[in-house]
Design a protein around this motif. Structure first.
Motif, mmCIF file in Angstrom:
data_model
loop_
_atom_site.group_PDB
_atom_site.id
_atom_site.type_symbol
_atom_site.label_atom_id
_atom_site.label_comp_id
_atom_site.label_asym_id
_atom_site.label_seq_id
_atom_site.Cartn_x
_atom_site.Cartn_y
_atom_site.Cartn_z
ATOM 1 N N GLU A 1 10.964 7.491 -0.029
ATOM 2 C CA GLU A 1 10.055 7.858 1.065
ATOM 3 C C GLU A 1 8.631 7.380 0.788
ATOM 4 N N ALA A 2 8.195 7.507 -0.446
ATOM 5 C CA ALA A 2 6.852 7.028 -0.809
ATOM 6 C C ALA A 2 6.769 5.515 -0.617
ATOM 7 N N ASN A 3 7.802 4.797 -1.049
ATOM 8 C CA ASN A 3 7.823 3.339 -0.878
ATOM 9 C C ASN A 3 7.852 2.962 0.596
ATOM 10 N N ARG A 4 8.607 3.711 1.395
ATOM 11 C CA ARG A 4 8.678 3.424 2.826
ATOM 12 C C ARG A 4 7.308 3.578 3.468
ATOM 13 N N SER B 1 5.603 -11.405 -1.786
ATOM 14 C CA SER B 1 5.745 -11.264 -3.237
ATOM 15 C C SER B 1 6.115 -9.839 -3.639
ATOM 16 N N LYS B 2 5.703 -8.854 -2.832
ATOM 17 C CA LYS B 2 6.048 -7.461 -3.123
ATOM 18 C C LYS B 2 7.399 -7.065 -2.539
ATOM 19 N N GLY B 3 7.998 -7.942 -1.736
ATOM 20 C CA GLY B 3 9.296 -7.644 -1.157
ATOM 21 C C GLY B 3 9.222 -6.822 0.118
ATOM 22 N N ILE B 4 8.047 -6.745 0.717
ATOM 23 C CA ILE B 4 7.876 -5.973 1.948
ATOM 24 C C ILE B 4 8.345 -6.782 3.151
ATOM 25 N N VAL C 1 5.159 0.632 5.295
ATOM 26 C CA VAL C 1 4.718 0.759 6.687
ATOM 27 C C VAL C 1 3.214 0.540 6.777
ATOM 28 N N ALA C 2 2.465 1.107 5.836
ATOM 29 C CA ALA C 2 1.013 0.946 5.835
ATOM 30 C C ALA C 2 0.630 -0.521 5.643
ATOM 31 N N LYS D 1 15.027 12.725 -6.860
ATOM 32 C CA LYS D 1 13.862 11.900 -7.176
ATOM 33 C C LYS D 1 13.916 10.582 -6.399
ATOM 34 N N ARG D 2 15.087 9.978 -6.307
ATOM 35 C CA ARG D 2 15.221 8.719 -5.574
ATOM 36 C C ARG D 2 14.836 8.896 -4.112
#
Length: 88
Positions: free
Chosen positions: A15-18, A63-66, A22-23, A9-10
């Motif tokens: 991958e979804a967070n990545r 603020s989102k840590g991106i 990127v977007a 799951k991690r």
């Protein structure tokens, strides 16, 4: 590849967070390019709105840590410097 269910799951979540990160970074780059394109024109109001939008995106990314706060500050600073250079 992971064998444990939580580790699998991690991998999926990472991958979804990545992809989301990127977007978001791509949207910042696009906004910067649009602001630079407006910097060559005469429309000051549209330029100010574009710069404001870039600032908003950079601050939201921090603020989102991106993005790191210094990276966002550097992007904003370089944008304004480049636009001022065009105006001369």
């Amino acid at each position: 590849m992971a064998n444990i269910k939580s580790a699998k799951k991690r991998v999926l979540v990472a991958e979804a967070n990545r992809q989301r990160n990127v977007a978001f970074k791509t949207s910042i780059k696009t906004a910067i390019k649009k602001a630079l394109a407006l910097g060559e024109g005469k429309d000051k109001d549209a330029l100010n709105n574009a710069i404001s939008y870039v600032y908003k995106l950079c601050d939201k990314a921090v603020s989102k840590g991106i993005l790191h706060k210094n990276t966002a500050a550097r992007k904003k600073s370089r944008l304004v410097l480049a636009i001022k250079k065009m105006e001369k």
